[in-house]
Design a protein around this motif. Structure first.
Motif, mmCIF file in Angstrom:
data_model
loop_
_atom_site.group_PDB
_atom_site.id
_atom_site.type_symbol
_atom_site.label_atom_id
_atom_site.label_comp_id
_atom_site.label_asym_id
_atom_site.label_seq_id
_atom_site.Cartn_x
_atom_site.Cartn_y
_atom_site.Cartn_z
ATOM 1 N N LEU A 126 -10.580 51.113 10.918
ATOM 2 C CA LEU A 126 -10.789 50.974 12.361
ATOM 3 C C LEU A 126 -10.669 49.515 12.815
ATOM 4 O O LEU A 126 -10.074 49.232 13.858
ATOM 5 C CB LEU A 126 -12.157 51.525 12.758
ATOM 6 C CG LEU A 126 -12.245 53.030 12.927
ATOM 7 C CD1 LEU A 126 -13.706 53.456 13.051
ATOM 8 C CD2 LEU A 126 -11.460 53.486 14.138
ATOM 9 N N GLN A 129 -7.111 48.684 12.977
ATOM 10 C CA GLN A 129 -6.466 49.285 14.143
ATOM 11 C C GLN A 129 -6.709 48.450 15.399
ATOM 12 O O GLN A 129 -5.825 48.319 16.246
ATOM 13 C CB GLN A 129 -6.958 50.724 14.336
ATOM 14 C CG GLN A 129 -6.410 51.660 13.262
ATOM 15 C CD GLN A 129 -7.038 53.041 13.317
ATOM 16 O OE1 GLN A 129 -8.260 53.174 13.377
ATOM 17 N NE2 GLN A 129 -6.204 54.066 13.280
ATOM 18 N N GLY A 132 -4.581 45.418 15.012
ATOM 19 C CA GLY A 132 -3.193 45.838 15.173
ATOM 20 C C GLY A 132 -2.743 46.003 16.613
ATOM 21 O O GLY A 132 -1.541 46.029 16.886
ATOM 22 N N GLN A 139 -0.117 46.538 12.727
ATOM 23 C CA GLN A 139 0.175 47.866 13.284
ATOM 24 C C GLN A 139 1.169 48.616 12.397
ATOM 25 O O GLN A 139 0.971 49.799 12.094
ATOM 26 C CB GLN A 139 0.729 47.721 14.700
ATOM 27 C CG GLN A 139 0.846 49.034 15.435
ATOM 28 C CD GLN A 139 1.291 48.796 16.863
ATOM 29 O OE1 GLN A 139 2.472 48.540 17.081
ATOM 30 N NE2 GLN A 139 0.349 48.872 17.788
ATOM 31 N N ILE A 142 -0.461 49.846 9.195
ATOM 32 C CA ILE A 142 -1.263 51.054 9.426
ATOM 33 C C ILE A 142 -0.351 52.280 9.487
ATOM 34 O O ILE A 142 -0.652 53.318 8.884
ATOM 35 C CB ILE A 142 -2.103 50.914 10.704
ATOM 36 C CG1 ILE A 142 -3.158 49.829 10.513
ATOM 37 C CG2 ILE A 142 -2.755 52.248 11.085
ATOM 38 C CD1 ILE A 142 -3.787 49.341 11.790
ATOM 39 N N ARG A 146 -0.522 55.450 6.842
ATOM 40 C CA ARG A 146 -0.673 56.848 7.259
ATOM 41 C C ARG A 146 0.493 57.699 6.741
ATOM 42 O O ARG A 146 0.308 58.837 6.308
ATOM 43 C CB ARG A 146 -0.783 56.940 8.784
ATOM 44 C CG ARG A 146 -1.985 56.206 9.387
ATOM 45 C CD ARG A 146 -3.317 56.837 9.049
ATOM 46 N NE ARG A 146 -3.482 58.152 9.598
ATOM 47 C CZ ARG A 146 -4.042 58.435 10.764
ATOM 48 N NH1 ARG A 146 -4.511 57.480 11.526
ATOM 49 N NH2 ARG A 146 -4.158 59.672 11.173
#
Length: 164
Positions: A126, A129, A132, A139, A142, A146
């Motif tokens: 978090l 994020q 990011g 960014q 991340i 994912r």
């Protein structure tokens, strides 16, 4: 300059809180980690929280066990987002920590994560994020993370009953 501060009430919290650090490292986010106890070093806590924005931090992750006042006390002294990680305690297995962090009064927000290592790792995610939002490299890291998670799950073999 580190963008995220990871603070904990005791060095004994580090085995849990290092999961936040590992996630931040994986995603390319600089951080600093230190012990700042709400009960044993209250003046240090106040000084840290009040100067965190000036120091360049964008997010603070606070881990604590037992009475677990650290994240809430930091949030009371800063405008930065604070994520609280309940550390497992020997008495109540972290339920006490969870309740201490999650039951913040209206007007002093702490984003509370799961008890233990999963909560620490997700706090790191978090925080990344948030960083990011203004850092395209983070960014993209991340997004890649994912994508890798999805590929790992999809690559698993089909579940079958054992042959008898």
């Amino acid at each position: 300059m580190p963008k995220v501060a990871i603070v904990m009430g005791s060095k004994s919290d580090w085995p849990t809180m290092q999961q936040a650090a590992l996630m931040l490292e994986k995603l390319g986010v600089e951080y600093t980690a230190k012990v700042v106890s709400a009960h044993r070093t209250p003046d240090l806590l106040t000084e840290f929280a009040e100067q965190a924005a000036e120091q360049g931090f964008q997010v603070i992750i606070g881990g604590a066990g037992g009475a677990a006042h650290l994240p809430g006390m930091i949030a009371a002294h800063t405008h930065l987002p604070v994520f609280g990680v309940p550390v497992r305690s020997s008495q109540l297995n972290g339920i006490d920590s969870l309740l201490s962090i999650v039951q913040m009064p209206k007007g002093v927000a702490v984003g509370t994560l799961a008890i233990g290592e999963a909560g620490a790792a997700n706090a790191g995610l978090l925080a990344a994020q948030i960083v990011g939002l203004q850092d395209p490299k983070v960014q993209q890291a991340i997004i890649n993370f994912r994508t890798e998670q999805t590929a790992t799950v999809l690559a698993q073999e089909e579940l079958e009953l054992p042959k008898v």
